[in-house]
Scaffold this active site. Sequence first.
Site, mmCIF file in Angstrom:
data_model
loop_
_atom_site.group_PDB
_atom_site.id
_atom_site.type_symbol
_atom_site.label_atom_id
_atom_site.label_comp_id
_atom_site.label_asym_id
_atom_site.label_seq_id
_atom_site.Cartn_x
_atom_site.Cartn_y
_atom_site.Cartn_z
ATOM 1 N NE ARG A 193 43.956 40.743 49.844
ATOM 2 C CZ ARG A 193 42.842 40.300 50.365
ATOM 3 N NH1 ARG A 193 42.708 40.203 51.669
ATOM 4 N NH2 ARG A 193 41.837 39.915 49.599
ATOM 5 C CD GLU A 215 37.148 44.412 48.785
ATOM 6 O OE1 GLU A 215 37.619 44.246 47.646
ATOM 7 O OE2 GLU A 215 36.722 43.473 49.481
ATOM 8 N NE ARG A 239 42.162 44.571 51.231
ATOM 9 C CZ ARG A 239 41.467 43.933 50.296
ATOM 10 N NH1 ARG A 239 42.035 43.552 49.165
ATOM 11 N NH2 ARG A 239 40.189 43.659 50.481
ATOM 12 C CB CYS A 259 34.428 41.800 51.264
ATOM 13 S SG CYS A 259 33.822 40.290 50.496
ATOM 14 C CB THR A 263 35.476 36.875 51.361
ATOM 15 O OG1 THR A 263 35.950 38.125 50.852
ATOM 16 C CG2 THR A 263 34.180 36.507 50.700
ATOM 17 N NE ARG A 294 43.847 37.722 46.762
ATOM 18 C CZ ARG A 294 44.407 37.295 45.625
ATOM 19 N NH1 ARG A 294 44.325 36.008 45.287
ATOM 20 N NH2 ARG A 294 45.030 38.135 44.825
ATOM 21 N NE ARG A 342 40.715 36.601 44.062
ATOM 22 C CZ ARG A 342 40.679 37.588 44.950
ATOM 23 N NH1 ARG A 342 41.489 38.632 44.811
ATOM 24 N NH2 ARG A 342 39.856 37.552 45.972
ATOM 25 C CD GLU A 388 37.421 39.337 44.075
ATOM 26 O OE1 GLU A 388 37.709 40.396 44.645
ATOM 27 O OE2 GLU A 388 36.740 38.446 44.584
HETATM 28 P P1 ADP Z 1 43.572 41.371 46.524
HETATM 29 O O1 ADP Z 1 44.796 40.574 46.602
HETATM 30 O O2 ADP Z 1 43.705 42.663 47.204
HETATM 31 O O3 ADP Z 1 42.391 40.565 46.949
HETATM 32 P P2 ADP Z 1 43.333 41.320 43.561
HETATM 33 O O4 ADP Z 1 43.065 39.894 43.324
HETATM 34 O O5 ADP Z 1 42.438 42.298 42.893
HETATM 35 O O6 ADP Z 1 43.237 41.785 45.053
HETATM 36 O O7 ADP Z 1 44.846 41.583 43.173
HETATM 37 C C1 ADP Z 1 45.397 42.864 43.298
HETATM 38 C C2 ADP Z 1 46.646 43.030 42.454
HETATM 39 O O8 ADP Z 1 47.673 42.216 42.976
HETATM 40 C C3 ADP Z 1 46.469 42.643 40.997
HETATM 41 O O9 ADP Z 1 47.196 43.546 40.187
HETATM 42 C C4 ADP Z 1 47.088 41.276 40.944
HETATM 43 O O10 ADP Z 1 47.590 40.975 39.662
HETATM 44 C C5 ADP Z 1 48.227 41.437 41.938
HETATM 45 N N1 ADP Z 1 48.678 40.166 42.490
HETATM 46 C C6 ADP Z 1 47.999 39.295 43.258
HETATM 47 N N2 ADP Z 1 48.744 38.230 43.574
HETATM 48 C C7 ADP Z 1 49.942 38.414 42.988
HETATM 49 C C8 ADP Z 1 51.159 37.669 42.932
HETATM 50 N N3 ADP Z 1 51.305 36.503 43.571
HETATM 51 N N4 ADP Z 1 52.179 38.198 42.214
HETATM 52 C C9 ADP Z 1 52.065 39.373 41.572
HETATM 53 N N5 ADP Z 1 50.961 40.131 41.600
HETATM 54 C C10 ADP Z 1 49.915 39.660 42.293
HETATM 55 C C1 CIR Z 2 31.123 38.655 44.980
HETATM 56 O O1 CIR Z 2 30.220 38.507 45.782
HETATM 57 O O2 CIR Z 2 31.365 37.870 44.065
HETATM 58 C C2 CIR Z 2 31.992 39.905 45.102
HETATM 59 N N1 CIR Z 2 31.360 40.815 46.008
HETATM 60 C C3 CIR Z 2 33.386 39.527 45.604
HETATM 61 C C4 CIR Z 2 33.406 38.653 46.819
HETATM 62 C C5 CIR Z 2 34.779 38.381 47.377
HETATM 63 N N2 CIR Z 2 35.623 37.657 46.550
HETATM 64 C C6 CIR Z 2 35.679 36.319 46.495
HETATM 65 O O3 CIR Z 2 35.059 35.567 47.205
HETATM 66 N N3 CIR Z 2 36.523 35.828 45.569
#
Ligand code: ADP
Ligand code: CIR
Length: 341
Positions: free
Chosen positions: A110, A209, A213, A255, A257, A264, A293, A298
């Site tokens: 993403r 966020e 995305r 953010c 990060t 990501r 994660r 997250e």
């Molecule tokens: P982001 O990728 O936007 O930082 P999250 O870690 O919150 O956010 O993940 C968002 C959604 O994407 C969650 O439902 C997570 O389970 C899903 N997700 C992330 N990576 C994968 C993957 N490799 N395969 C399937 N689902 C994924």
């Molecule tokens: C934090 O500071 O922990 C949250 N605001 C999320 C920060 C971004 N995520 C990350 O580094 N994994």
Amino acid sequence: MNTEKKHQSLMKKHHTESVKKNLAGVSTPHGFTLDDAIRSGVENEDSGVGIYAGDEESYVLFSEIFDPVIEEYHGGYKPTDMHTADLDSEKLIADSIDPDGTFVVSTRIRVGRNLKGTGFSPAIKQDERREVEQNVVNALSTLSGELSGEYYPILGMNEEIRERLVTDHFLFKQGDRFLASAGANRDWPEGRGIFHSGDKRFLVWVNEEDQLRIISMQEGGGIREVFERLSGGIRTLQEKLAFAYTDHLGYLSSCPTNLGTAMRASVHVKLPKLGKNEEHLKRICKELKLSVRGINGEHSDSEGGVYDISNKQRLGISEVNAVNLLIRGVGTLIMLEKCAD
Ligand code: ADP
Ligand code: CIR
């Protein structure tokens, strides 16, 4: 709360007396102040980062605190460094992240984007959020072929369908306590929604966020296909939408990060043996410059020994290099898993 983790955030470390003095009374065009920026880290003492930007100007006006946070998170990235993008899939070192198809359950990449001149999720006003949604939906309607799809607003969405989309990893939920404190959940769920192609391999989240995305995902380890679908989508959307971007910070995100590539790239990978000692797994991933994660987003936990492994650094590294780092790192983890007891 784990007391050892209290007050360890990058924000806390760099919220110096000089920052407090120099930035007091400073406010961005969206009325965003230093107190707004650090609220999430102040209210959530277990934050790792603890600071958010309300708009593009936050990174300039509050640079005295953002710069050291950015430098520490993104591998020593300096205020004088420049960011370069590279979405050339020819440079990827593999077609699949798991050629045997045994360990990687799914692959997802993403990127985050925000529209130039608008408020980011912590500062955007309700009317502006609606306007952003409309502009994005108009741009999404121009996607064609495998990328074409429908937009579904969350407001009024059937609850069963919404829950199913979340469980199946397609849709986001209301932000967690870190985002709530940052102000990103205001007026929820108005103005938020999800676009997805018929096969749900190309998706765009609107007004989470970040305002956009852009997501490409599929089952298995087919990283090249995922990457190519994503870059196709990005190319079309950036012809229609002006994204917030600077040569120094790349694509601007709420953010810090997520600056730079705002990318990501992650796999859900089965590591039941390594996962028996999660602290050790995290240490290995740190060495490999990867983040760990749980599989429901997250701050969630692992389930059944499956972990979400992704690139940590997003700024000062190109998209292809970040994905190649993931390919190599996950290859190493799979090798270690095979050798583990
Ligand atoms: P982001 O990728 O936007 O930082 P999250 O870690 O919150 O956010 O993940 C968002 C959604 O994407 C969650 O439902 C997570 O389970 C899903 N997700 C992330 N990576 C994968 C993957 N490799 N395969 C399937 N689902 C994924
Ligand atoms: C934090 O500071 O922990 C949250 N605001 C999320 C920060 C971004 N995520 C990350 O580094 N994994």
